[in-house]
Design an enzyme around this catalytic site. Structure first.
Site, PDB file in Angstrom:
ATOM      1  N   HIS A 119      -8.845   3.395   3.941  1.00 54.52           N
ATOM      2  CA  HIS A 119      -8.577   2.036   3.948  1.00 54.52           C
ATOM      3  C   HIS A 119      -9.185   1.262   5.266  1.00 54.52           C
ATOM      4  CE1 HIS A 119      -6.264  -1.671   3.487  1.00 54.52           C
ATOM      5  NE2 HIS A 119      -6.173  -1.337   2.376  1.00 54.52           N
ATOM      6  N   ASP A 196      -1.909   8.382   7.059  1.00 56.00           N
ATOM      7  CA  ASP A 196      -1.944   7.110   6.329  1.00 56.00           C
ATOM      8  C   ASP A 196      -1.257   7.227   5.059  1.00 56.00           C
ATOM      9  OD1 ASP A 196      -1.855   4.931   4.702  1.00 56.00           O
ATOM     10  OD2 ASP A 196      -4.371   4.595   5.116  1.00 56.00           O
ATOM     11  N   GLN A 199      -0.326   5.335   0.149  1.00 57.47           N
ATOM     12  CA  GLN A 199      -0.315   5.801  -1.079  1.00 57.47           C
ATOM     13  C   GLN A 199       0.640   7.201  -1.346  1.00 57.47           C
ATOM     14  OE1 GLN A 199      -1.169   3.532  -3.429  1.00 57.47           O
ATOM     15  NE2 GLN A 199      -2.280   2.215  -2.305  1.00 57.47           N
ATOM     16  N   LYS A 222       4.682  -0.636  -1.451  1.00 57.71           N
ATOM     17  CA  LYS A 222       4.159   0.425  -2.359  1.00 57.71           C
ATOM     18  C   LYS A 222       5.421   1.169  -3.054  1.00 57.71           C
ATOM     19  CE  LYS A 222      -0.084  -0.373  -0.206  1.00 57.71           C
ATOM     20  NZ  LYS A 222      -1.078  -1.053  -0.841  1.00 57.71           N
ATOM     21  N   CYS A 360     -10.366  -2.626  -0.314  1.00 54.51           N
ATOM     22  CA  CYS A 360     -10.490  -2.571   1.276  1.00 54.51           C
ATOM     23  C   CYS A 360     -10.854  -1.006   1.681  1.00 54.51           C
ATOM     24  CB  CYS A 360      -8.917  -2.657   1.680  1.00 54.51           C
ATOM     25  SG  CYS A 360      -8.357  -4.397   1.737  1.00 54.51           S
TER      26      CYS A 360
HETATM   27  N1  PMP Z   1      -3.790   2.367   3.164  1.00 48.52           N
HETATM   28  C1  PMP Z   1      -3.807   2.674   2.276  1.00 48.52           C
HETATM   29  C2  PMP Z   1      -4.314   3.752   1.676  1.00 48.52           C
HETATM   30  C3  PMP Z   1      -3.526   1.712   1.330  1.00 48.52           C
HETATM   31  O1  PMP Z   1      -3.695   1.854  -0.316  1.00 48.52           O
HETATM   32  C4  PMP Z   1      -3.221   0.341   1.937  1.00 48.52           C
HETATM   33  C5  PMP Z   1      -2.558  -0.689   1.096  1.00 48.52           C
HETATM   34  N2  PMP Z   1      -3.651  -1.102   0.061  1.00 48.52           N
HETATM   35  C6  PMP Z   1      -3.000   0.230   3.376  1.00 48.52           C
HETATM   36  C7  PMP Z   1      -3.261   1.446   3.974  1.00 48.52           C
HETATM   37  C8  PMP Z   1      -2.579  -0.937   3.902  1.00 48.52           C
HETATM   38  O2  PMP Z   1      -1.074  -1.200   3.742  1.00 48.52           O
HETATM   39  P1  PMP Z   1      -0.666  -2.703   4.217  1.00 48.52           P
HETATM   40  O3  PMP Z   1      -1.550  -3.728   3.769  1.00 48.52           O
HETATM   41  O4  PMP Z   1       0.759  -2.582   3.456  1.00 48.52           O
HETATM   42  O5  PMP Z   1      -0.455  -2.520   5.699  1.00 48.52           O
END
Ligand code: PMP
Length: 402
Positions: A119, A196, A199, A222, A360
């Site tokens: 991401h 990270d 998910q 999430k 993203c």
């Molecule tokens: N890493 C992953 C794999 C994600 O799916 C997301 C959220 N789409 C994030 C990081 C970022 O999370 P946040 O926007 O809650 O900081």
């Protein structure tokens, strides 16, 4: 698993006159009634600032905040709640490691290993810190299915690698990465490991001790909790060696204009008044998941994923993007000649909420020659009927779009 759908008030509504079919849980899950109630109870009974007060409400708020920390530690298999730093979410957790640990420990000649399916929140902070420190970024590629190439990873690991930072479960492809094995390989060259888990926490039990990582970041929104709250877990003894990255109240031991000394972790990294209600909501979400059964949720999601995969495979001209053998509840797809944006807009008209775009994860999509997909994602409250509704919505939308 118990039927949890009725416990989610937002799911009991119609959109454009159709029953809502919510398939965007990888972006944000809906909040369980138990979570909404816990936040409301805190706000209507116990709310005050934490840590500073001698009065009863402040003590109750402090207790609720620290109990939340203990709940999260248990959820992560961490023995010591001091490793749990409350953040705004995954993004802030990764930035904390980048700006605190990264700026203190990286220099010219050092390397950070990322994967091609990260991401943006696990790419951009490292680019910013690499620019400032002279460190190099190495990227582990993945194949057509979305499986990381561990042979290339093994070649990339040498003594120059100071950190491996990788996604547990890809939000764009659904791949569950072999993070435990990859962490063990990283440790052999003395590298630190950040996972990270945005998910990762969603789709099965996480045990940071068993994974062998140094840091694990995730977001409350999430896992059925509110937005604006998340966690960076770090080994407490490692967090204690790291410099602060935000200065302010709560994170100090003693302040003078000549010299300031800092509190130990986790307070060192929690400058200012924290999101107390958010932490209460997060803890309620964790307890809610435990009450349903984290393994039971994972098994349910795997069943719904298998059903959804079959539904999508039956749609003419549709290709699933991300077909790793080990996958969690994400179904990304493209349809020949149809723009995901148009598809998503029409599906919304039928009450079906999906996400469209690059999620993203532009480098991951670029690797597959794509700029956007449509993504349906699954949570504990998702049913096979939701995926059937997606299937019929797709048939209907595609008749109009092709
Ligand atoms: N890493 C992953 C794999 C994600 O799916 C997301 C959220 N789409 C994030 C990081 C970022 O999370 P946040 O926007 O809650 O900081």
């Amino acid at each position: 698993m118990r039927d949890v759908r009725a416990e989610f008030p937002t799911l009991q509504q119609e959109v454009h006159g159709k029953p809502l079919v919510y398939l965007d849980s990888a972006a944000s899950t809906q909040q369980a009634q138990a979570v909404l109630d816990a936040v409301a109870a805190y706000g209507s009974r116990d709310h005050a600032n934490v840590h500073r007060g001698v009065h009863t409400l402040s003590q109750r708020a402090t207790q609720a905040f620290e109990d939340a920390r203990a709940d999260v530690a248990r959820f992560l298999g961490a023995s010591d709640p001091r490793g749990v730093v409350f953040t705004r979410g995954t993004t802030e957790g990764i930035n904390l490691v980048a700006w605190s640990w990264g700026m203190a420990n990286l220099g010219p000649g050092d390397a950070v290993v990322l994967t091609e399916m990260e991401h943006h929140s696990n790419i951009v902070p490292w680019q910013l810190v690499a620019e400032r420190t002279g460190a190099e970024l190495r990227v582990v590629p993945f194949d057509e299915r979305g499986v990381l190439d561990l042979d290339v990873y093994a070649q990339q690991l040498d003594v120059r690698v100071k950190l491996v930072s990788m996604v547990h479960v890809s939000n764009a492809l659904g791949t569950i990465n072999p993070v435990k094995e990859m962490a063990a390989m990283a440790r052999e060259v003395g590298a630190r490991v950040l996972i990270d888990g945005a998910q990762g926490v969603v789709h099965g039990a996480v045990d940071v001790a068993d994974l062998g990582c140094d840091f694990y970041a995730f977001s409350g929104h999430k896992i059925y909790a509110p937005t604006g709250i998340g966690v960076l877990w770090g080994r407490p003894e490692l967090l204690d060696t790291m410099p602060p990255w935000h200065g302010g109240g709560e994170m100090i031991r003693e302040v003078s204009f000549e010299q300031t000394t800092y509190a130990d972790a986790p307070a060192r990294f929690e400058a200012g008044t924290p999101n107390i209600g958010g932490a209460v909501g997060l803890a309620a979400a964790v307890r809610w998941m435990e009450s349903v059964g984290i393994d039971a949720i994972a098994a349910h999601e795997a069943e719904v994923l298998a059903h959804g995969t079959a539904v999508l495979e039956a749609v003419d001209g549709l290709r699933i993007v991300g077909t790793a053998p080990d996958k969690a509840g994400v179904l990304s797809f493209v349809v020949d000649g149809v723009h995901p944006q148009d598809l998503g807009t029409l599906l919304d008209r039928y009450g079906v909420a999906v996400r469209t775009g690059h999620h993203c994860a532009q480098p991951a999509l670029r690797r597959l020659g794509l700029t956007a997909t449509t993504r349906a994602s699954i949570a504990a409250y998702t049913t096979a009927a939701d995926l059937d509704a997606l299937g019929s919505g797709l048939e209907r939308a595609l008749r109009l779009l092709r």
